[in-house]
Design a protein around this motif. Structure first.
Motif, short mmCIF file in Angstrom:
data_model
loop_
_atom_site.label_atom_id
_atom_site.label_comp_id
_atom_site.label_asym_id
_atom_site.label_seq_id
_atom_site.Cartn_x
_atom_site.Cartn_y
_atom_site.Cartn_z
N ILE A 62 0.84 -1.19 0.00
CA ILE A 62 0.00 0.00 0.00
C ILE A 62 0.88 1.25 0.00
CG2 ILE A 62 -1.69 1.33 1.31
CD1 ILE A 62 -2.83 -1.28 2.33
N ALA A 63 0.63 2.13 -0.95
CA ALA A 63 1.44 3.34 -1.05
C ALA A 63 1.16 4.25 0.14
CB ALA A 63 1.10 4.08 -2.35
N PRO A 64 2.19 4.87 0.70
CA PRO A 64 1.98 5.79 1.82
C PRO A 64 1.23 7.03 1.35
CG PRO A 64 4.25 5.91 1.06
CD PRO A 64 3.61 4.77 0.33
N PRO A 65 0.45 7.65 2.22
CA PRO A 65 -0.31 8.84 1.82
C PRO A 65 0.60 10.01 1.47
CG PRO A 65 -0.46 8.49 4.19
CD PRO A 65 0.18 7.28 3.62
N VAL A 66 0.20 10.78 0.46
CA VAL A 66 0.94 11.97 0.02
C VAL A 66 -0.05 13.12 -0.07
CG1 VAL A 66 2.31 13.00 -1.82
CG2 VAL A 66 2.57 10.56 -1.30
N THR A 67 0.21 14.19 0.67
CA THR A 67 -0.67 15.35 0.65
C THR A 67 -0.24 16.31 -0.45
OG1 THR A 67 -1.07 15.16 3.02
CG2 THR A 67 -1.60 17.27 1.99
N VAL A 68 -1.21 16.82 -1.20
CA VAL A 68 -0.92 17.74 -2.29
C VAL A 68 -0.26 19.00 -1.74
CG1 VAL A 68 -2.01 19.27 -3.98
CG2 VAL A 68 -2.75 16.90 -3.80
N ARG A 69 0.85 19.39 -2.39
CA ARG A 69 1.58 20.58 -1.96
C ARG A 69 2.36 21.13 -3.16
NH1 ARG A 69 4.49 16.16 -1.06
NH2 ARG A 69 6.74 16.22 -1.48
N PHE A 70 2.71 22.40 -3.07
CA PHE A 70 3.51 23.00 -4.13
C PHE A 70 4.88 22.32 -4.19
CE2 PHE A 70 0.71 26.79 -3.38
CZ PHE A 70 0.14 26.79 -4.65
N GLY A 71 5.37 22.11 -5.39
CA GLY A 71 6.67 21.49 -5.59
C GLY A 71 6.60 20.00 -5.87
N MET A 72 5.47 19.37 -5.56
CA MET A 72 5.34 17.94 -5.80
C MET A 72 5.01 17.67 -7.26
SD MET A 72 1.53 16.86 -4.43
CE MET A 72 1.74 15.16 -4.95
N GLU A 73 5.16 16.44 -7.67
CA GLU A 73 4.72 16.02 -9.00
C GLU A 73 3.40 15.27 -8.87
OE1 GLU A 73 7.89 13.85 -10.91
OE2 GLU A 73 8.68 15.71 -11.79
N LEU A 74 2.40 15.77 -9.55
CA LEU A 74 1.06 15.19 -9.48
C LEU A 74 0.74 14.54 -10.83
CD1 LEU A 74 -1.52 15.17 -7.57
CD2 LEU A 74 -2.36 17.01 -9.03
N PRO A 75 0.30 13.28 -10.83
CA PRO A 75 -0.01 12.64 -12.12
C PRO A 75 -1.29 13.20 -12.72
CG PRO A 75 -0.57 11.18 -10.30
CD PRO A 75 0.13 12.36 -9.69
N PHE A 76 -1.26 13.42 -14.02
CA PHE A 76 -2.44 13.85 -14.77
C PHE A 76 -2.37 13.16 -16.12
CE2 PHE A 76 -4.70 16.58 -17.76
CZ PHE A 76 -5.91 16.75 -17.11
N GLU A 77 -3.40 12.34 -16.40
CA GLU A 77 -3.42 11.56 -17.63
C GLU A 77 -2.13 10.75 -17.81
OE1 GLU A 77 -4.61 14.32 -20.80
OE2 GLU A 77 -6.61 13.45 -20.58
N GLY A 78 -1.63 10.24 -16.69
CA GLY A 78 -0.49 9.34 -16.74
C GLY A 78 0.88 9.99 -16.79
N ARG A 79 0.95 11.30 -16.79
CA ARG A 79 2.25 11.96 -16.82
C ARG A 79 2.39 12.89 -15.61
NH1 ARG A 79 2.57 17.13 -19.81
NH2 ARG A 79 0.45 17.88 -20.22
N PRO A 80 3.58 12.98 -15.05
CA PRO A 80 3.77 13.82 -13.87
C PRO A 80 3.83 15.30 -14.23
CG PRO A 80 5.85 12.82 -14.50
CD PRO A 80 4.81 12.25 -15.42
N LEU A 81 3.09 16.11 -13.48
CA LEU A 81 3.14 17.55 -13.65
C LEU A 81 3.63 18.18 -12.35
CD1 LEU A 81 -0.30 18.21 -15.41
CD2 LEU A 81 1.94 17.92 -16.49
N ARG A 82 4.59 19.07 -12.44
CA ARG A 82 5.07 19.74 -11.23
C ARG A 82 4.07 20.82 -10.83
NH1 ARG A 82 9.16 19.59 -8.14
NH2 ARG A 82 10.20 18.12 -9.53
#
Length: 225
Positions: A62-82
């Motif tokens: 199980i993946a550990p929880p990750v809270t959305v924050r500036f500087g992170m990479e967030l997946p969108f349509e399968g690609r990471p966006l900073r």
């Protein structure tokens, strides 16, 4: 557990259960042990002990929880966006960046709303395409943040999807739409059902495998503290 550690079990008695069953939540790692009406706690705990290795392996995956924050990479349509702060009124994508208003207190809510809108647009289009090919109408589409499934279809033709699918590759989102639309014809998971899925989405096996392998990481992203 195999390493001598202890875990908390949630015991749940069910009149519909015919045997003991274990379930590990992909959301918070909670382990639920279901007992049939005539089952005993002693037998249930013995059952859980016999599946200790499975529980440990499942929890480890199980993946550990990750809270959305500036500087992170967030997946969108399968690609990471900073995720970057910018002087604008609403989130938008620019190249490999997802820009959002600078207020960090509202960041999670704004990104969640952005993803939900994108998910609705894409799932509506995919559902209409597959339903048109199948010649089966649907009544409505609902977006939810379910933890146990990525989509569902009611006997009334109402389809429900997890909006987090927009973070997966488009082909995975398309597979889930095809899967639920196939239920408009086959309300089961029989060979006939999977034949319909294969007709609508020929490469569904690899997309289904991706979701089983990577879906936990999408579920681990938190938009609220």
């Amino acid at each position: 557990m195999p390493d001598g550690s202890e875990i908390a079990l949630r015991l749940r008695r069910s009149a519909r259960a015919r045997r003991y069953a274990l379930r590990v939540s992909r959301h918070d790692g909670a382990v639920t042990l279901t007992l049939p009406q005539r089952g005993t706690e002693r037998e249930a705990l013995r059952f859980a002990q016999g599946h200790a290795v499975w529980i440990a392996e499942t929890l480890a995956g199980i993946a550990p929880p990750v809270t959305v924050r500036f500087g992170m990479e967030l997946p969108f349509e399968g690609r990471p966006l900073r995720l970057e702060a910018a002087q604008l009124r609403a989130p938008r994508i620019e190249g490999d960046r997802l820009l959002a208003p600078e207020d960090p207190a509202r960041l999670g809510a704004r990104i969640e709303a952005f993803l939900k809108l994108a998910a609705r647009q894409r799932l509506q289009a995919a559902t209409e395409t597959h339903a048109g090919r199948l010649g089966r109408p649907f009544s409505r589409i609902t977006l939810r943040d379910t933890r146990s499934r990525w989509g569902s279809c009611s006997h009334a033709g109402a389809l429900s999807y997890n909006w987090r699918l927009v973070m997966a590759p488009p082909s995975v989102l398309d597979y889930v739409a095809a899967h639920e639309v196939a239920h408009l014809q086959e309300m089961n998971h029989s060979p006939d059902f999977w034949a319909v899925v294969a007709r609508l989405c020929p490469g569904y096996r690899s997309e289904r495998a991706w979701l089983k392998r990577e879906g936990g990481a999408l579920q681990a992203i938190r938009f609220r503290d």
